[in-house]
Scaffold this active site. Structure first.
Site, PDB file in Angstrom:
ATOM      1  N   HIS A 108       0.547  -1.626   0.232  1.00  0.00           N
ATOM      2  CA  HIS A 108       0.181   0.015  -0.024  1.00  0.00           C
ATOM      3  C   HIS A 108       0.923   1.337  -0.462  1.00  0.00           C
ATOM      4  O   HIS A 108       2.060   1.141   0.375  1.00  0.00           O
ATOM      5  CB  HIS A 108      -1.231   0.266   1.077  1.00  0.00           C
ATOM      6  CG  HIS A 108      -0.248  -0.273   2.352  1.00  0.00           C
ATOM      7  ND1 HIS A 108       0.218  -1.859   2.873  1.00  0.00           N
ATOM      8  CD2 HIS A 108      -0.031   0.525   3.852  1.00  0.00           C
ATOM      9  CE1 HIS A 108       0.544  -1.491   4.358  1.00  0.00           C
ATOM     10  NE2 HIS A 108       0.741  -0.180   4.186  1.00  0.00           N
TER      11      HIS A 108
ATOM     12  N   ARG B 178      -4.379  14.838   5.132  1.00  0.00           N
ATOM     13  CA  ARG B 178      -4.841  13.452   5.575  1.00  0.00           C
ATOM     14  C   ARG B 178      -4.172  13.351   6.992  1.00  0.00           C
ATOM     15  O   ARG B 178      -2.824  14.222   7.431  1.00  0.00           O
ATOM     16  CB  ARG B 178      -4.506  12.295   4.466  1.00  0.00           C
ATOM     17  CG  ARG B 178      -5.377  11.373   5.079  1.00  0.00           C
ATOM     18  CD  ARG B 178      -4.735   9.850   4.284  1.00  0.00           C
ATOM     19  NE  ARG B 178      -4.089   9.136   4.308  1.00  0.00           N
ATOM     20  CZ  ARG B 178      -5.028   7.807   5.101  1.00  0.00           C
ATOM     21  NH1 ARG B 178      -6.681   8.458   4.010  1.00  0.00           N
ATOM     22  NH2 ARG B 178      -5.299   6.939   4.972  1.00  0.00           N
TER      23      ARG B 178
END
Ligand SMILES: C=C1C[C@]23C[C@@]1(O)CC[C@H]2[C@@]12CC[C@H](O)[C@@](C)(C(=O)O1)[C@H]2[C@@H]3C(=O)O
Ligand SMILES: O=C(O)CCC(=O)C(=O)O
Ligand SMILES: [Fe+2]
Length: 354
Positions: free
Chosen positions: A265, A275
């Site tokens: 990922h 974020r």
């Protein structure tokens, strides 16, 4: 070409030339922790994707936001103040540099051990304004997330029909468990806006697998997390601040003899929204011997990995680059492979020679 405001060479390092996937990947498996078939769904998801979304997990949103707000208070301090905080060794505050082997990302973070004895004096210096509030928020969050983590690991054992229900969870509930919490903040990067749909992306956290057993991630509602699917394409995971994303780590891939995928990922930065993610990495005690479980291996020949201790694997992992295939070190077939009649020197051998 995207022109970044400061035009520093550093920034150029974070750009990758992939197009933003047009859509969110909506096929991410969703598991309701209270569902009677949760164990079957978890096993299927871990085999296929190595990741699933967990809903109805029982952790109050308030607990999540309390820790998130404390972390934001820390990140919002002037850079000069944050730079005085403990540099990551590996625990502490870090900015742009990830690990010690040259990896960089558009991210700042806190990496903290979940062992309360170690949290105390050094780490608390990080939180000058109100250390007790931060500590309390962190400890409560960790207690709750660890409980969920153990429930999930028990369902995995049941779903895999391993007789011992706590075969995985005991490694995390053990008081010597070597787990950690990471809080990542990916600042918005408005300079990306001009070519947002077709231009290069900014790497927040480069591609990698997590070395531990399991990772439990909670983020705010900003996208950025992507997983690598079995066909090698990248899929964007829709953010959901009320849920967790659970992903398989390298050690779980070893213990399940490759049935569960330790999913590759990465995180891309956003042009307009920052974020904030909080990830609990569940690791076993350092001395714990990790090997494929007998019940998942029909005979010795089929055991894909050789036995390792978490200490051994962690040391190797922390000497590696983010995108290295650390598991090849313990992969029985990869270590001394022959290609075209020549023995290939594996990454692990290179590592031990360096
Ligand atoms: C480049 C690195 C950062 C990392 C240690 C490593 O040498 C390779 C693994 C990286 C990783 C990925 C998952 C977690 O975020 C992490 C804390 C971990 O256990 O392994 C990081 C390490 C780190 O940031 O120190
Ligand atoms: O910040 C995120 O969303 C994921 C980061 C990650 O994969 C990690 O810290 O290992
Ligand atoms: Fe990760």
């Amino acid at each position: 070409m995207v022109v970044l405001s400061h035009q520093s060479t550093l920034n150029q390092l974070f750009l990758i030339k992939t197009c933003k996937p047009p859509h969110m990947f909506m096929e991410v498996p969703e598991v309701d922790l209270t569902h009677s078939q949760a164990k079957t769904m978890i096993v299927k998801a871990c085999q296929e994707f190595g990741l699933f979304k967990l809903v109805n997990h029982g952790v109050p949103l308030e607990l999540m936001t309390r820790l998130e707000n404390q972390a934001l208070n820390f990140f919002m301090q002037p850079q000069s103040v944050k730079d005085k905080a403990t540099p990551p060794d590996p625990y502490g505050y870090g900015s742009k540099r990830i690990g010690t082997n040259g990896d960089m990302g558009w991210v700042e973070y806190l990496l903290l051990t979940t062992n309360p004895d170690v949290i105390s004096p050094k780490t608390l210096l990080l939180f000058q304004q109100n250390p007790q509030i931060f500590r309390c928020a962190m400890e409560e969050y960790i207690r709750a997330v660890k409980k969920v983590c153990c429930e999930v690991l028990e369902l995995m054992a049941e779903g895999l029909e391993i007789g011992t229900r706590n075969v995985f969870s005991r490694l995390i509930s053990d008081e010597r468990s070597d787990s950690c919490l990471r809080v990542n903040r990916y600042p918005a990067c408005p300079e990306l806006n001009a070519e947002a749909l077709s231009g290069p992306n900014l790497i927040g956290f480069g591609e990698h697998t997590d070395p531990q057993i399991i990772s439990v991630l909670r983020s705010n509602n900003t996208s950025g997390l992507q997983i690598c699917l079995q066909d090698g394409t990248w899929a964007s995971i829709p953010p959901d601040h009320t849920s967790f994303y659970v992903n398989v780590g390298d050690l779980l891939q070893v213990m399940t003899n490759g049935r569960f995928r330790s999913v590759k990922h990465r995180v891309l930065a956003d042009s307009s929204m920052s974020r904030l993610s909080m990830i609990y990495f569940g690791g076993p005690p350092l001395n714990e011997k990790i090997a494929p479980l007998h019940s998942l291996v029909s005979n010795e020949e089929e055991s894909l990995y050789r036995e390792l201790t978490w200490r051994e694997y962690k040391n190797a992992a922390y000497k590696s680059r983010l995108s290295d295939n650390r598991l090849s070190l313990f992969d029985k077939s990869a270590n001394h492979s022959e290609v075209n009649g020549e023995t290939q020197i594996s990454w692990s051998e290179q590592l031990s020679k360096s």
